[in-house]
Design a protein around this motif. Structure first.
Motif, PDB file in Angstrom:
ATOM      1  N   ILE A 189     -13.339  -4.881  17.112  1.00 51.90           N
ATOM      2  CA  ILE A 189     -14.376  -6.565  16.841  1.00 51.90           C
ATOM      3  C   ILE A 189     -14.932  -6.389  15.551  1.00 51.90           C
ATOM      4  CG2 ILE A 189     -16.632  -5.687  17.863  1.00 51.90           C
ATOM      5  CD1 ILE A 189     -14.989  -3.688  20.503  1.00 51.90           C
ATOM      6  N   ASP A 190     -14.725  -6.913  15.018  1.00 53.28           N
ATOM      7  CA  ASP A 190     -16.050  -6.824  13.994  1.00 53.28           C
ATOM      8  C   ASP A 190     -17.423  -7.281  13.848  1.00 53.28           C
ATOM      9  OD1 ASP A 190     -16.335  -6.987  10.789  1.00 53.28           O
ATOM     10  OD2 ASP A 190     -14.776  -8.450  10.595  1.00 53.28           O
ATOM     11  N   ILE A 191     -17.968  -6.305  13.660  1.00 50.95           N
ATOM     12  CA  ILE A 191     -19.659  -6.253  13.380  1.00 50.95           C
ATOM     13  C   ILE A 191     -20.182  -6.476  12.634  1.00 50.95           C
ATOM     14  CG2 ILE A 191     -19.988  -6.211  16.314  1.00 50.95           C
ATOM     15  CD1 ILE A 191     -20.192  -3.046  15.619  1.00 50.95           C
ATOM     16  N   ALA A 192     -19.439  -6.246  11.169  1.00 49.74           N
ATOM     17  CA  ALA A 192     -19.775  -6.048  10.077  1.00 49.74           C
ATOM     18  C   ALA A 192     -19.869  -7.738   9.517  1.00 49.74           C
ATOM     19  CB  ALA A 192     -18.829  -5.922   9.202  1.00 49.74           C
ATOM     20  N   VAL A 193     -20.845  -7.977   8.213  1.00 52.87           N
ATOM     21  CA  VAL A 193     -21.604  -9.284   7.833  1.00 52.87           C
ATOM     22  C   VAL A 193     -21.771  -8.653   6.460  1.00 52.87           C
ATOM     23  CG1 VAL A 193     -23.273 -10.628   7.848  1.00 52.87           C
ATOM     24  CG2 VAL A 193     -22.481 -10.106  10.070  1.00 52.87           C
ATOM     25  N   PRO A 194     -20.496  -8.768   5.167  1.00 53.34           N
ATOM     26  CA  PRO A 194     -19.756  -9.917   5.962  1.00 53.34           C
ATOM     27  C   PRO A 194     -18.400  -8.957   6.237  1.00 53.34           C
ATOM     28  CG  PRO A 194     -19.935  -8.952   3.536  1.00 53.34           C
ATOM     29  CD  PRO A 194     -21.510  -8.353   4.113  1.00 53.34           C
ATOM     30  N   ARG A 195     -17.275  -9.853   7.260  1.00 52.51           N
ATOM     31  CA  ARG A 195     -16.941  -9.482   7.466  1.00 52.51           C
ATOM     32  C   ARG A 195     -15.651  -8.072   6.840  1.00 52.51           C
ATOM     33  NH1 ARG A 195     -14.698 -14.796  10.455  1.00 52.51           N
ATOM     34  NH2 ARG A 195     -15.336 -15.360   8.195  1.00 52.51           N
ATOM     35  N   ASP A 196     -15.179  -6.961   7.846  1.00 53.92           N
ATOM     36  CA  ASP A 196     -14.480  -6.808   6.999  1.00 53.92           C
ATOM     37  C   ASP A 196     -12.933  -6.263   7.600  1.00 53.92           C
ATOM     38  OD1 ASP A 196     -16.387  -5.270   6.660  1.00 53.92           O
ATOM     39  OD2 ASP A 196     -16.223  -3.548   8.555  1.00 53.92           O
ATOM     40  N   ILE A 197     -13.219  -7.572   8.539  1.00 53.09           N
ATOM     41  CA  ILE A 197     -11.455  -8.472   9.561  1.00 53.09           C
ATOM     42  C   ILE A 197     -11.470  -9.265   8.713  1.00 53.09           C
ATOM     43  CG2 ILE A 197     -10.102  -7.821  10.868  1.00 53.09           C
ATOM     44  CD1 ILE A 197     -11.699  -5.664  12.667  1.00 53.09           C
ATOM     45  N   GLU A 198      -9.708  -9.557   8.141  1.00 53.08           N
ATOM     46  CA  GLU A 198      -9.525 -11.278   7.724  1.00 53.08           C
ATOM     47  C   GLU A 198      -9.232 -11.786   9.035  1.00 53.08           C
ATOM     48  OE1 GLU A 198      -5.237 -12.827   5.133  1.00 53.08           O
ATOM     49  OE2 GLU A 198      -5.743 -10.686   5.938  1.00 53.08           O
TER      50      GLU A 198
ATOM     51  N   TYR B  53     -15.589  -6.769   0.866  1.00 53.80           N
ATOM     52  CA  TYR B  53     -14.766  -7.292   0.616  1.00 53.80           C
ATOM     53  C   TYR B  53     -13.890  -7.368   2.406  1.00 53.80           C
ATOM     54  CZ  TYR B  53     -13.036  -2.504  -0.039  1.00 53.80           C
ATOM     55  OH  TYR B  53     -12.959  -1.618  -0.594  1.00 53.80           O
ATOM     56  N   TYR B  54     -12.638  -7.663   2.635  1.00 51.71           N
ATOM     57  CA  TYR B  54     -11.402  -7.475   3.902  1.00 51.71           C
ATOM     58  C   TYR B  54     -11.592  -6.420   3.825  1.00 51.71           C
ATOM     59  CZ  TYR B  54     -12.080 -11.865   5.198  1.00 51.71           C
ATOM     60  OH  TYR B  54     -12.488 -13.451   5.534  1.00 51.71           O
ATOM     61  N   LEU B  55     -11.541  -5.127   4.279  1.00 50.20           N
ATOM     62  CA  LEU B  55     -10.752  -4.137   4.931  1.00 50.20           C
ATOM     63  C   LEU B  55      -9.703  -3.690   5.482  1.00 50.20           C
ATOM     64  CD1 LEU B  55     -12.196  -0.987   3.679  1.00 50.20           C
ATOM     65  CD2 LEU B  55     -12.886  -0.902   6.446  1.00 50.20           C
ATOM     66  N   ILE B  56      -9.584  -4.597   6.182  1.00 52.69           N
ATOM     67  CA  ILE B  56      -8.007  -4.913   7.599  1.00 52.69           C
ATOM     68  C   ILE B  56      -7.600  -6.590   6.980  1.00 52.69           C
ATOM     69  CG2 ILE B  56      -6.857  -5.056   9.750  1.00 52.69           C
ATOM     70  CD1 ILE B  56      -9.794  -2.778   9.988  1.00 52.69           C
ATOM     71  N   LYS B  57      -6.776  -6.608   5.784  1.00 48.62           N
ATOM     72  CA  LYS B  57      -5.660  -7.315   6.068  1.00 48.62           C
ATOM     73  C   LYS B  57      -4.667  -7.588   6.892  1.00 48.62           C
ATOM     74  CE  LYS B  57      -7.477  -7.974   1.638  1.00 48.62           C
ATOM     75  NZ  LYS B  57      -7.823  -7.413   0.171  1.00 48.62           N
ATOM     76  N   ARG B  58      -4.453  -9.371   7.418  1.00 50.15           N
ATOM     77  CA  ARG B  58      -3.371  -9.542   8.062  1.00 50.15           C
ATOM     78  C   ARG B  58      -1.893  -8.319   7.591  1.00 50.15           C
ATOM     79  NH1 ARG B  58      -0.814 -14.927  10.075  1.00 50.15           N
ATOM     80  NH2 ARG B  58       0.358 -14.685  11.542  1.00 50.15           N
ATOM     81  N   LYS B  59      -1.625  -8.918   7.019  1.00 47.06           N
ATOM     82  CA  LYS B  59      -0.001  -7.890   6.255  1.00 47.06           C
ATOM     83  C   LYS B  59       0.342  -6.551   6.521  1.00 47.06           C
ATOM     84  CE  LYS B  59       3.909  -8.365   4.549  1.00 47.06           C
ATOM     85  NZ  LYS B  59       4.575  -6.828   5.231  1.00 47.06           N
TER      86      LYS B  59
END
Lengths: 434, 280
Positions: A281-290, A258-264
């Motif tokens: 820099i989000d190099i995870a798949v699935p992505r870590d950052i929204e 899931y997204y670890l870092i979200k916008r809010k």
């Protein structure tokens, strides 16, 4: 005639299994250079041995057979490394004269490298040349050849952009960071999760001035383990991302689904850090950052695809530039080859002139001794003999030079014929001299 | 002779502006790696030569007029262009960032163009105003304007670079724009410089009023009010940055707002309002 020849293998033509058998250690290099000169009638030699290529450049006399030097080098490599001649012929390439020059220029300019424009090869060629020179391997011709190769490499680096632009994800990240921050000094990078790519990127960032590394992981033990590599600060996070307040660059590569870092929450963090720039820099798949995080003011988000697009654009650019660089190489190689050949024929031309002059002088003195001429008449006869010598030699010399300039392979035979017929003793050493 | 010199200066400024803009435009492309440095060189040396000629022109003009030329639009805009170029060259000297020229040189060119179109010989100035106060006051104010225009240039460069980073333009690593942090920092420094110069210019101006007798002076002069508003915009900008950490994009936008205020003060007041500062 002296010939510049080369035999070699590289990642283009041979698998690692073959290249490693052909590789030379530094002691082997020195030993081989000596053996080549003592037992194989090779006048000069340089051996380049890197993980991607093993190449042997040599100057040998090919008066008898044009093919002789090639055979000699194959024989040497086959005996030295105990490799069958067939295998050598299959996995290696052989060049002579112009082709050798061109090949060395391409290699030195990093046009033959796995990643075109990579900078290491120039240093490797320089090192190989230095070893050879101190071991007495390189002589006048190879000295000239390698000096020229280095200057061509330099020219290509300054006139084309084959060596600019990041061509790996980690370097692209560093380059991007430099476009955001005015300096990387005193900046903090946070690595979330683990992974080779994120560690490599962090390493490059540290090399470029980043002073503090925070290593965040779900488990403290793992964080400690990774942090040791950078003298970083280990940190175990739960769901609280408060540690990001200090982070100027964030590299995330966890396996969270899931997204670890979200916008809010990140917007709040940005507020706390007074909107100082943050490069994520989000190099995870699935992505870590929204993805919406990238819309926050002063937060810049790049995922793995974005970075790869930057790399691809740079690689494409390098390819285009490589075409231009190839033109420079061809042009320089031709020019150098012609210069070398002129140098080869010039002692013969000189000897021919000397001989004619000598004959003319002797005959002139004999003639003047027998007759009584006024000073003016003597001068006239003397200048006439000079003119005869000049005119007689005009065509042979012109045609010989022409043959060289046209790249006529027969000019060696011309030189040979001239030497035989006029009993000239052109000094071979002088031929290769400057 | 002096007219020819002025025309020559104008043309050199035009070509310098064109080449400055060109060097920014082709910065991304790499097919022509030798062309770009050449264009950059022409642009920079054009700017330098243009500046030298403009200095010479102003000096000759000064001699011809017999007093510091600051009466007519011709005088004022030529001096404005001179100040912009001077500040730009100082910045290049300190930072080696020539790209700024792509933004400030066109402004300098337009100023000279206006100056050239309004060129006239008649320019009388009351005796009482012909003194060092005038030189100090106008020089300080124009250098302040020039610093604000440099800040405006950095603001534009910031916004352009930010857009490229955000839109992930693939070739973004090949452009000539400085990093966001650099543009932001230098823009801020220019703003501070501008505020210091403007403050000094206003102080000199208000002290000067003590010595003027034969020209009626009123404090509620349009130019004075407008200048104070501009001053306030920039001071507020510095304050908000210091206390609330406003920087980057917001700072870039406020540099643009400040630029508009400068233009209004400099040109707008003269065109639409009555002021004793009006150029004839």
């Amino acid at each position: 005639m002296n010939q510049i020849v080369s035999i070699g293998t590289s990642h283009h033509v041979a698998p690692i299994e073959f290249r490693e058998r052909l590789a030379f250690s530094e002691e082997q290099l020195i030993e081989s250079l000596q053996r080549l000169r003592e037992s194989y009638q090779v006048q000069e030699a340089v051996i380049l041995s890197t993980c991607n290529r093993v190449e042997l450049y040599a100057v040998a006399n090919s008066r008898r057979h044009a093919e002789a030097p090639a055979k000699m080098l194959v024989e040497f490599l086959s005996r030295y490394h105990r490799i069958g001649v067939e295998a050598l012929k299959k996995w290696s390439y052989f060049h002579h004269d112009l082709e050798t020059i061109r090949h060395l220029f391409r290699v030195t300019a990093s046009l033959d490298s796995m990643i075109v424009g990579e900078p290491q090869i120039l240093g490797q060629v320089k090192a190989a040349y230095d070893i050879s020179r101190s071991a007495g391997g390189a002589g006048t011709i190879l000295n000239r050849l390698f000096a020229k190769a280095f200057s061509v490499g330099k020219r290509i680096r300054s006139e084309t952009t084959i060596a600019t632009g990041a061509v790996s994800i980690s370097y692209a990240a560093v380059e991007l960071a430099k476009r955001i921050f005015n300096t990387l000094e005193e900046k903090t990078v946070a690595i979330i999760g683990a992974g080779e790519m994120s560690e490599l990127t962090a390493k490059h960032l540290v090399a470029n001035g980043v002073s503090k590394v925070i290593v965040a992981n779900r488990t403290y033990e793992r964080a400690v383990k990774i942090a040791q590599k950078f003298k970083g600060i280990p940190f175990a996070y739960e769901d609280d991302l408060g540690f990001l307040v200090d982070a100027d660059i964030v590299i995330s590569s966890t396996d969270a689904p899931y997204y670890l870092i979200k916008r809010k929450p990140l917007a709040d963090i940005m507020k706390k850090r007074k909107h100082r720039y943050m490069f994520l820099i989000d190099i995870a798949v699935p992505r870590d950052i929204e993805p919406d995080v990238g819309k926050i003011d002063h937060a810049f988000l790049y995922n793995i695809d974005d970075l790869e697009a930057v790399v691809a654009a740079n690689l494409k650019d390098r390819q285009q530039e490589a075409t231009r660089a190839e033109h420079i190489v061809s042009e320089e190689a031709k020019r150098f080859h012609a210069q070398l050949q002129i140098l080869e024929v010039s002692p013969t031309i000189k000897a021919l002139h000397q001989q004619f002059q000598q004959v003319a002088e002797t005959e002139l003195q004999a003639c003047l001794g027998k007759t009584e001429l006024s000073n003016k008449q003597e001068a006239a006869v003397a200048s006439m003999t000079q003119a005869i010598v000049k005119k007689l030699l005009h065509h042979p010399v012109k045609n010989l030079r022409q043959a060289v300039n046209d790249g006529d392979a027969d000019h060696g035979q011309y030189v040979h014929a001239l030497q035989e017929m006029f009993a000239l003793e052109a000094n071979e050493d002088e031929a290769s001299g400057v | 002779m002096i007219n020819f010199l002025f025309l020559l200066t104008l043309l050199i400024y035009l070509s310098a502006s064109i080449f400055q803009t060109l060097s920014l435009a082709i910065g991304n492309r790499t097919e022509t790696p030798l062309l770009r440095p050449t264009i950059e060189h022409i642009a920079f040396w054009g700017t330098t030569i243009g500046f030298a000629l403009l200095t010479l022109f102003i000096a000759l003009w000064w001699l011809q007029q017999g007093h510091f030329p600051m009466t007519h639009w011709t005088d004022s805009t030529a001096f404005f262009a001179w100040a912009i170029t001077l500040i730009y060259l100082i910045i290049v000297r300190l930072t080696h960032l020539r790209t700024l020229g792509s933004f400030v040189m066109p402004v300098a060119f337009i100023a000279i163009l206006i100056s050239y179109s309004f060129a006239t010989d008649t320019a009388a100035l009351p005796e009482s105003l012909q003194n060092y106060w005038l030189i100090a006051h106008t020089t300080l104010i124009f250098l302040a304007y020039a610093a604000f225009i440099a800040a405006f240039g950095f603001g534009l460069m910031y916004l352009m670079a930010e857009r490229r980073i955000r839109e992930k333009t693939h070739t973004l690593l090949q452009n000539l724009l400085p990093s966001l942090g650099t543009s932001d920092e230098l823009g801020y420094r220019c703003t501070i410089l501008g505020v210091i110069l403007l403050t000094m210019g206003v102080i000199v101006g208000s002290l000067w009023t003590q010595y003027i007798q034969d020209v009626p002076w009123k404090w509620l002069d349009a130019k004075v009010i407008s200048t104070l508003m501009t001053w306030f915009i920039y001071v507020a900008q510095i304050g908000i940055r210091q206390f609330w950490g406003w920087h980057g994009r917001r700072a870039a936008y406020s540099a643009i707002i400040g630029f508009v205020a400068v233009l209004c003060t400099y040109v707008g007041v003269d065109l639409f309002l009555d002021s004793m500062h009006t150029y004839r």
